[in-house]
Design a protein around this motif. Structure first.
Motif, mmCIF file in Angstrom:
data_model
loop_
_atom_site.group_PDB
_atom_site.id
_atom_site.type_symbol
_atom_site.label_atom_id
_atom_site.label_comp_id
_atom_site.label_asym_id
_atom_site.label_seq_id
_atom_site.Cartn_x
_atom_site.Cartn_y
_atom_site.Cartn_z
ATOM 1 N N LYS A 1 0.806 -1.223 0.000
ATOM 2 C CA LYS A 1 0.000 0.000 0.000
ATOM 3 C C LYS A 1 0.840 1.275 0.000
ATOM 4 N N LEU A 2 2.158 1.135 0.082
ATOM 5 C CA LEU A 2 3.004 2.328 0.146
ATOM 6 C C LEU A 2 3.107 3.012 -1.216
ATOM 7 N N LEU A 3 2.887 4.303 -1.235
ATOM 8 C CA LEU A 3 3.142 5.094 -2.439
ATOM 9 C C LEU A 3 4.628 5.413 -2.513
ATOM 10 N N ASN A 4 5.110 5.633 -3.709
ATOM 11 C CA ASN A 4 6.522 5.938 -3.889
ATOM 12 C C ASN A 4 6.674 7.160 -4.780
ATOM 13 N N THR A 5 7.907 7.584 -4.969
ATOM 14 C CA THR A 5 8.121 8.827 -5.707
ATOM 15 C C THR A 5 9.511 8.878 -6.306
ATOM 16 N N GLY A 6 9.676 9.784 -7.234
ATOM 17 C CA GLY A 6 10.984 10.132 -7.769
ATOM 18 C C GLY A 6 11.020 11.636 -7.993
ATOM 19 N N PHE A 7 12.173 12.238 -7.756
ATOM 20 C CA PHE A 7 12.314 13.681 -7.964
ATOM 21 C C PHE A 7 13.690 13.949 -8.544
ATOM 22 N N LEU A 8 13.751 14.877 -9.501
ATOM 23 C CA LEU A 8 15.011 15.204 -10.159
ATOM 24 C C LEU A 8 15.048 16.687 -10.477
ATOM 25 N N ALA A 9 16.199 17.311 -10.243
ATOM 26 C CA ALA A 9 16.399 18.714 -10.619
ATOM 27 C C ALA A 9 17.680 18.822 -11.428
ATOM 28 N N MET A 10 17.648 19.627 -12.499
ATOM 29 C CA MET A 10 18.795 19.802 -13.382
ATOM 30 C C MET A 10 19.016 21.272 -13.712
ATOM 31 N N ASN A 11 20.259 21.580 -14.035
ATOM 32 C CA ASN A 11 20.606 22.889 -14.573
ATOM 33 C C ASN A 11 20.490 22.798 -16.094
ATOM 34 N N PRO A 12 19.559 23.544 -16.711
ATOM 35 C CA PRO A 12 19.347 23.401 -18.154
ATOM 36 C C PRO A 12 20.486 23.963 -19.008
ATOM 37 N N LYS A 13 21.360 24.746 -18.406
ATOM 38 C CA LYS A 13 22.438 25.362 -19.179
ATOM 39 C C LYS A 13 23.600 24.403 -19.415
ATOM 40 N N ASN A 14 23.904 23.582 -18.407
ATOM 41 C CA ASN A 14 25.054 22.677 -18.558
ATOM 42 C C ASN A 14 24.722 21.210 -18.325
ATOM 43 N N GLY A 15 23.478 20.904 -17.984
ATOM 44 C CA GLY A 15 23.068 19.523 -17.798
ATOM 45 C C GLY A 15 23.410 18.938 -16.443
ATOM 46 N N HIS A 16 23.944 19.730 -15.523
ATOM 47 C CA HIS A 16 24.323 19.207 -14.215
ATOM 48 C C HIS A 16 23.087 18.770 -13.429
ATOM 49 N N VAL A 17 23.140 17.545 -12.922
ATOM 50 C CA VAL A 17 22.078 17.048 -12.042
ATOM 51 C C VAL A 17 22.303 17.662 -10.662
ATOM 52 N N PRO B 1 14.027 29.907 -15.608
ATOM 53 C CA PRO B 1 15.044 30.043 -16.663
ATOM 54 C C PRO B 1 16.338 29.282 -16.375
ATOM 55 N N THR B 2 16.592 28.938 -15.109
ATOM 56 C CA THR B 2 17.877 28.325 -14.760
ATOM 57 C C THR B 2 17.745 27.003 -14.015
ATOM 58 N N LEU B 3 16.552 26.462 -13.894
ATOM 59 C CA LEU B 3 16.342 25.230 -13.134
ATOM 60 C C LEU B 3 15.159 24.468 -13.694
ATOM 61 N N VAL B 4 15.347 23.166 -13.906
ATOM 62 C CA VAL B 4 14.257 22.286 -14.321
ATOM 63 C C VAL B 4 14.131 21.186 -13.280
ATOM 64 N N ALA B 5 12.906 20.944 -12.808
ATOM 65 C CA ALA B 5 12.705 19.915 -11.786
ATOM 66 C C ALA B 5 11.391 19.197 -12.046
ATOM 67 N N GLY B 6 11.395 17.900 -11.763
ATOM 68 C CA GLY B 6 10.202 17.114 -11.993
ATOM 69 C C GLY B 6 9.980 16.087 -10.914
ATOM 70 N N ALA B 7 8.704 15.727 -10.713
ATOM 71 C CA ALA B 7 8.347 14.727 -9.707
ATOM 72 C C ALA B 7 7.357 13.735 -10.295
ATOM 73 N N TRP B 8 7.524 12.475 -9.915
ATOM 74 C CA TRP B 8 6.553 11.427 -10.219
ATOM 75 C C TRP B 8 6.093 10.804 -8.913
ATOM 76 N N VAL B 9 4.813 10.456 -8.816
ATOM 77 C CA VAL B 9 4.286 9.785 -7.627
ATOM 78 C C VAL B 9 3.345 8.674 -8.073
ATOM 79 N N GLY B 10 3.427 7.539 -7.411
ATOM 80 C CA GLY B 10 2.536 6.418 -7.686
ATOM 81 C C GLY B 10 2.910 5.229 -6.839
ATOM 82 N N ASN B 11 2.250 4.120 -7.081
ATOM 83 C CA ASN B 11 2.589 2.868 -6.418
ATOM 84 C C ASN B 11 3.422 2.031 -7.373
ATOM 85 N N ASP B 12 4.297 1.189 -6.828
ATOM 86 C CA ASP B 12 5.106 0.340 -7.701
ATOM 87 C C ASP B 12 4.235 -0.564 -8.568
#
Length: 792
Positions: free
Chosen positions: A422-438, A664-675
């Protein structure tokens, strides 16, 4: 009368016999002693010759190198974690506090500077005081050199010979160590090898673990605390047994005073000081970004193998690995995830209270039982399934993960399986769009419970794919203010596909920008069928998506299964004005001495996925998602002030919730769901991307905006849209009536112009589309800005 003969007394008769007996005992004693000495000498000779295992040679001892953990750092040099076989950090002589060395000598080997590895005087004194006087403060009979030998070469198991063989080997090894190394080097070697419990080795690791500082920074009380642990590292552990630890510490301090390492005043000062810990536990699961660290481990190992073969071992060679992670952003991401997932899990549990989410598909639960560790162990032991299930219904003590942290419970293994399902899970990622740095990477709710990384796992992306569809349409010549009917349509060429809107409304007309802002399925379907599925897939690949995308129109609604890493990477093209960048995670690898083994000098390939005009359009259209569309809560509820654009995403049956946003200088995304995709909320109000995933982005950005040092990510602005393009974005999102039939068009009808107007618009769009295709080599916005700076 003749005199009687005197008979000798019994005492007189015994003397010769007793004397003879004593002589015999002495002789036999000498013989036994000689035999014992001979046996002992032979035994020692056999040990020396290697009958019980070879002694380390002087050459081996001269090359002693302990297994040393490699450390991984953020871009701002904060320790993130370690890779290790043994949690050990090797330090040099000048990196160890003199108080530590003094405490060690005073407690373990007071005549350390007076012997050559074996101290008969200290051994005798320790035996006498320990055995007859019961004074355990004197330490053991082994010298520090002997203890070092034992730490370096653990004793072999030889039954009753284990102790004598081990001690003899240690004496020989200690003597050789004394010939090779200085006394100070031996002290440092010992302090680098000694165990401190909790699976940590060496004074540097112990100092960081318990006091949060380097060993050279320890004061006398802290040094005495750690040295005191050597007598029994669990019993005197300052975290587990603080009172016992203080008593042991004070014994060490007293010995330091007796050996004149401390004055009476200093002794009294530190003896009365409070025990203050600054405890930091970093292991394979703890520390920041554990999912990201696993990606770095694989990448670093591959690089080292390709460049150096098997010369370097990431687990034992004490390497220093520097990454692109921003420690502050990573902490903000982890805090945002914890905050949202705790709230969301509570909602999910209440939503399904009294019912099981898998009730329509019981095989999900049965398969989970069969994949559990307990089931597999019993199955391997030959138990029948019915007996296993019955056994797993018996409650036992265990520690489980909950959204609010670990919890000790009494629970049956069956209920434990249900809990984790029953546990929900998630993923989150942020990147610099100018140089690709995670910059930040959260792969799940708890690395200890599950190492499955939801940043790289593939799930249906929902409406987060729509901006790619609309970008393709703009690049193909469609205009942001072009009106499209919201009427539901059956697509006979695609197996009678009939997409519908989640709100059930299929009336009126949307402009292209309105269709994206409101995430209207019917509009997206018409757009992709007009511009072409193949062109849309090509655009997705040009923007950086590498995974396979099915050639079906439903990808416009998000049926493609892609990873969060791919989607965030693709979204970097938006604030980067059409220029895609690849994610970069590893910056540099150094050996233990600071010499560079690898430096990331790869420059991002400069190419355009689409031109500047399309970039201006899509940014403005995605800003509309935040200002008046499905992402409006970023402003209305979370009150974010940054310039923002983004897109929500919700998949069928609310299995996946997405949000990807950017400044303009940061891209971030989140996903949420169950496995398990079939375990989800039953209502879109709870299971939408706006409800499940968007709050993670919002809480993350709230922390970024509050941090004055992060203004580069929150206070920058998109380029102003050129004046000649602004008018082409000036239109409503929605109209109930056909805009082409309004009063003005009817007025123009009297002059016979509506048809010619429509034809002219189509011709203009076609001309612009062909013109943009011919100008792929023109300079991007960023290139023009660079030229401007050069001129100035």
């Amino acid at each position: 009368m003749p005199a009687k003969k005197k008979t000798p007394s019994k005492r007189t008769n015994r003397k010769p016999k007793q004397s003879s007996r004593k002589k015999k005992i002495i002789i036999w004693g000498l013989k036994l002693a000689a035999m014992a000495f001979a046996v002992g000498a032979i035994f020692v000779l056999f040990v020396y010759l290697g009958l019980f295992g070879r002694l380390p040679s002087e050459e081996q001892l001269a090359k002693i190198q302990n297994n040393t953990a490699s450390e991984i750092f953020s871009s701002d040099h904060e320790l993130m974690g370690r890779f290790f076989v043994e949690q050990r950090l090797t330090v040099d002589n000048n990196q160890v506090s003199s108080f530590v060395k003094d405490a060690l000598i005073a407690t373990e080997d007071s005549r350390f500077f007076e012997h050559n590895g074996l101290d008969f005087i200290s051994l005798g004194r320790v035996l006498f005081r320990s055995v007859f006087l019961g004074d355990r403060a004197q330490g053991g009979g082994s010298t520090i050199s002997q203890q070092l030998a034992k730490n370096l070469y653990p004793r072999m198991r030889l039954g009753f010979l284990t102790l004598p063989v081990g001690k003899t080997k240690e004496i020989f090894t200690a003597a050789r160590l004394e010939d090779i190394y200085s006394k100070d080097d031996i002290l440092t070697l010992y302090l680098n090898t000694v165990p401190f419990g909790e699976d940590i080795y060496g004074i540097e690791m112990a100092s960081r673990r318990f006091f949060g500082k380097h060993s050279k920074e320890l004061n006398p009380a802290e040094a005495a605390t750690l040295v005191g642990m050597l007598a029994a590292n669990t019993a005197y552990n300052p975290r587990l047994h603080p009172e016992r630890s203080v008593k042991r510490r004070n014994i060490v301090l007293r010995r330091m005073k007796e050996q004149e390492f401390l004055s009476e005043t200093e002794y009294q000062k530190w003896r009365q000081s409070k025990l203050v810990l600054d405890y930091h536990r970093i292991d394979h699961n703890s520390g920041i970004a554990p999912y990201f660290r696993e990606k770095i481990r694989v990448q670093a190992q591959k690089i080292l193998e390709e460049k150096y073969g098997d010369e370097y071992d990431i687990y034992s060679d004490g390497l220093r690995i520097f990454t692109t992670i921003d420690a502050s952003l990573q902490k903000y991401a982890e805090q945002a995830v914890d905050q949202q997932m705790q709230r969301l899990q509570g909602e999910f549990d209440r939503h399904w209270k009294g019912r099981d989410p898998w009730e329509k598909n019981p095989n999900i639960y049965l398969n989970a039982l069969r994949y559990s560790k307990r089931y597999k162990l019993l199955d391997d032991a030959g138990w029948k399934e019915e007996k296993i299930f019955k056994h797993m219904e018996v409650p036992v003590s265990m520690t489980i993960y909950t959204a609010s942290g670990e919890k000790k419970v009494t629970m049956s293994p069956v209920d434990s399986v249900k809990h984790y399902l029953k546990l929900l899970n998630t993923g989150f990622l942020a990147m610099n769009p100018k140089n690709g740095h995670v910059l930040a990477w959260v792969g799940g709710v708890d690395h200890k419970t599950s190492q499955y990384d939801h940043v790289t796992s593939r799930r249906m992306v929902g409406s987060t794919f729509k901006p790619i569809v609309y970008t393709t349409a703009l690049a193909d010549g469609m205009e942001p203010c072009e009106w499209i009917s919201n009427e539901q349509q059956v697509y006979e060429d695609y197996d009678d596909w009939k997409p519908s809107n989640s709100d059930g409304n299929h009336e009126g007309y949307y402009t292209l920008k309105g269709g994206l802002a409101k995430s209207v399925n019917t509009i997206s379907a018409k757009v992709i069928t007009r511009v072409g599925i193949g062109k849309t897939i090509d655009m997705a690949h040009d923007m950086g998506i590498e995974g396979d995308i099915p050639k079906v129109p439903s990808i416009a609604l998000g049926t493609a299964e892609l990873s969060l890493l791919e989607m965030v990477s693709a979204y970097t093209t938006f604030p980067n004005y059409g220029r895609p960048v690849e994610p970069i995670m590893l910056l540099r690898i150094e050996d233990r001495y600071g010499n560079p083994l690898y430096v990331n000098e790869d420059e991002q390939e400069s190419r355009q996925a689409y031109d500047d005009q399309v970039a201006y359009y899509i940014i403005e259209m995605m800003k509309g998602v935040v200002e008046r569309g499905t992402g409006h809560n970023l402003r209305d509820l979370y009150h974010l002030k940054s310039e923002l654009a983004g897109k929500t995403g919700t998949t069928q049956d609310n299995s996946d919730g997405w949000f990807i946003g950017y400044t303009p200088t940061l891209v971030a995304g989140a996903w949420v769901g169950n496995d398990q995709p079939s375990i989800h909320f039953r209502s879109t109000a709870l299971g939408s991307g706006g409800h499940m995933a968007l709050p993670i982005f919002a809480r993350f950005m709230q922390r970024v905006e509050r941090d004055g040092s992060m203004k580069k990510y929150s206070s920058s602005s998109f380029y102003s849209i050129p004046y000649d393009l602004q008018s082409r974005l000036t239109c409503d999102d929605y109209s109930l009536d056909d805009p082409d039939k309004d009063i003005f068009n009817r007025l123009f009808d009297s002059f016979g112009r509506p048809d010619s107007t429509k034809i002219k618009r189509k011709e203009e769009r076609k001309s612009k589309r062909e013109e943009r295709k011919e100008k792929r080599d023109h300079k991007s916005v960023l290139d023009r800005m660079k030229d401007l700076f050069k001129k100035n």
